[in-house]
Enzyme design. Structure first.
Site, PDB file in Angstrom:
ATOM      1  N   ASN A 173     -14.991 -20.573 -29.448  1.00 16.14           N
ATOM      2  CA  ASN A 173     -15.166 -21.088 -30.808  1.00 16.14           C
ATOM      3  C   ASN A 173     -15.242 -19.859 -31.719  1.00 16.14           C
ATOM      4  O   ASN A 173     -16.276 -19.209 -31.823  1.00 16.14           O
ATOM      5  CB  ASN A 173     -16.462 -21.912 -30.874  1.00 16.14           C
TER       6      ASN A 173
ATOM      7  N   ARG B 180     -11.461 -24.169 -30.067  1.00 16.29           N
ATOM      8  CA  ARG B 180     -11.728 -25.079 -31.178  1.00 16.29           C
ATOM      9  C   ARG B 180     -10.831 -24.629 -32.327  1.00 16.29           C
ATOM     10  O   ARG B 180     -10.923 -23.488 -32.791  1.00 16.29           O
ATOM     11  CB  ARG B 180     -13.187 -24.979 -31.592  1.00 16.29           C
TER      12      ARG B 180
ATOM     13  N   HIS C 141     -14.893 -31.949 -38.088  1.00 16.36           N
ATOM     14  CA  HIS C 141     -16.008 -32.096 -37.120  1.00 16.36           C
ATOM     15  C   HIS C 141     -15.683 -33.135 -36.046  1.00 16.36           C
ATOM     16  O   HIS C 141     -16.574 -33.716 -35.425  1.00 16.36           O
ATOM     17  CB  HIS C 141     -17.333 -32.482 -37.820  1.00 16.36           C
TER      18      HIS C 141
ATOM     19  N   GLY D  74     -24.928 -29.530 -40.056  1.00 17.14           N
ATOM     20  CA  GLY D  74     -25.237 -28.146 -39.720  1.00 17.14           C
ATOM     21  C   GLY D  74     -24.928 -27.322 -40.953  1.00 17.14           C
ATOM     22  O   GLY D  74     -24.992 -27.840 -42.073  1.00 17.14           O
TER      23      GLY D  74
ATOM     24  N   ARG E  88     -21.136 -24.614 -49.155  1.00 19.89           N
ATOM     25  CA  ARG E  88     -20.052 -25.371 -49.809  1.00 19.89           C
ATOM     26  C   ARG E  88     -20.665 -26.497 -50.637  1.00 19.89           C
ATOM     27  O   ARG E  88     -21.664 -27.083 -50.248  1.00 19.89           O
ATOM     28  CB  ARG E  88     -19.122 -25.975 -48.742  1.00 19.89           C
TER      29      ARG E  88
ATOM     30  N   GLU F 205     -19.843 -29.727 -28.463  1.00 16.28           N
ATOM     31  CA  GLU F 205     -18.403 -29.565 -28.703  1.00 16.28           C
ATOM     32  C   GLU F 205     -17.735 -28.814 -27.546  1.00 16.28           C
ATOM     33  O   GLU F 205     -16.605 -29.113 -27.174  1.00 16.28           O
ATOM     34  CB  GLU F 205     -18.195 -28.825 -30.029  1.00 16.28           C
TER      35      GLU F 205
END
Ligand code: AMP
Length: 388
Positions: A9, A87, A175, A204, A235, A373
């Site tokens: 990742n 990922r 996600h 998260g 963000r 994940e």
């Protein structure tokens, strides 16, 4: 010799990895390389999460992967890496399922960089570095967008001229690897309600919500990019697009300034003027920090209300990811807006991060389920590598 699947990742400031034993898909080793750009540290932990190797390394992605693969070659255990699973944040219209990475796949994924400027380049850099050092290594891409290809059409559309939609400007959602994991374990945690209307909040540093029915995505809060929807660490989430026009015209923002504002300077960090880290904000006495957390919860509850409408009801709400799994006060702050819906928390269960945190007589089940994940990526990588 341990046969492993390596899961990577690769993010903007760190690379996380996990090595899964090929047959059992259990983690043998995991770790990360932090602060890639400046004074990175390479850390490996064993399956009991004990740190077994730590080393300062030179900055940059190439050095990070060199350290990782040198460690695998020199470790006391001998590994045979069967395949590497990545990922990859954006699969665009190209991919609705995990895929084997080829030159053509890389070329397609490069075209999506403008839609994920702070994730896609790092994801692809990892692929390129591994391909250069190990040209025969099988590499698999798992996409954060794939899970959402079952969204209802209306949930994917922006109200813009059709010609732009036809060019691919619509809501993809993100996600998805995390949502896929949560969907797969819902039955063991919430029983028959798993097949009903479930809203999963992946909260998260990046944050989104997914409305699921029959464990599939019906609608989600993120859109064309990972900027839309919930307020996040840095963000802003959804915003009146007129604000952007105003900043461009009146405040003479450049493209780079606007991009930085939206991706890196807004959200919890921007409103608190302190930090993007919920733990730090919760410990702060500053009124701006408190307001940032309140706004975060308010915007999440507002989004959840709209997803309930799309589903036509709600049987369960699931919290996951760093904040969703660990911050009782954020879960409480979101749920306090949802009494009208039939959400009532069991405060003791919430504070101790139990799996079921709603009261036993509550109309809506509320659960906390840790996401995984890496496991989803390892599983897909194993499946695809078996057929090659
Ligand atoms: P993620 O991006 O999923 O790793 O989540 C990172 C976010 O989770 C950060 O805002 C952390 O402050 C937050 N977080 C992690 N642990 C805790 C905790 N124990 N309490 C509150 N927030 C936490």
């Amino acid at each position: 010799m341990i046969k492993v699947i390596m899961v990577i990742n690769s993010g903007s400031s760190s690379i996380k990895f996990a090595m899964f034993e090929h047959a059992s898909l259990t983690v043998e080793y995991s770790g990360e390389i932090n602060n890639i750009a400046k004074d990175p540290v390479f850390i490996v932990s064993d399956k009991k999460h004990a740190v077994i190797f730590k080393k300062s390394i030179t900055s940059g992605y190439a050095s990070a992967f060199d350290s990782l693969f040198t460690w695998t070659e020199n470790s006391t255990a001998t590994f045979s890496i069967m395949a590497v699973g990545h990922r990859i944040v954006h699969g665009g219209r190209f991919y609705q399922a995990p895929t084997i990475i080829s030159k053509e796949v890389i070329a397609n994924l490069k075209t999506l960089i403008p839609m994920a400027p702070f994730h896609q380049p790092q994801n692809l850099e990892a692929v390129a570095i591994i391909a250069k050092s190990y040209p025969d290594m099988l590499q698999i891409a798992c996409f954060d967008t794939s899970f959402h290809h079952t969204q209802i059409k209306l949930a994917t559309l922006f109200a813009i001229p059709r010609v732009l939609t036809q060019e691919g400007i619509f809501r993809y959602g993100f996600h998805g690897i995390s949502y896929e994991y949560i969907a797969s374990v819902l039955p063991e945690h919430i029983g028959d309600k798993a097949k009903g209307n479930v809203i999963v909040a992946h909260i998260g540093n990046g944050a989104s919500m997914c409305a699921m029915h029959l464990q599939k995505s019906v609608a989600t809060s993120m859109g064309f990019t990972a900027l839309d929807g919930l307020m996040m660490g840095t963000r802003c989430g959804n915003i009146d697009p007129g604000v952007l026009l105003y900043l461009l015209q009146e405040k003479k923002y450049t493209f780079e300034q606007l991009q930085k504002l939206l991706y890196e300077q807004s959200g919890l960090l921007g409103v608190s003027n302190l930090s993007n880290d919920v733990l730090e904000l919760e410990q702060s006495k500053s009124p701006e920090a408190a307001e940032a957390l309140e706004l975060f919860c308010f915007k999440a509850a507002r989004e959840l209300g709209s997803l309930v409408t799309i589903l036509g009801g709600c049987d369960a709400i699931v919290f996951t990811a760093g904040i969703g799994e660990n911050s009782a006060s954020v879960r409480q702050g979101i749920c306090k807006w949802l009494g009208w819906l039939g959400v009532t928390l069991n405060h003791k269960a919430n504070i101790s991060n139990q799996i079921i945190i709603s009261r036993s007589n509550a109309k809506i089940l509320v659960a906390v389920i840790p996401t995984n994940e890496d496991y989803v990526i390892a599983k897909h990588t194993k499946t695809l590598s078996t057929y090659t």
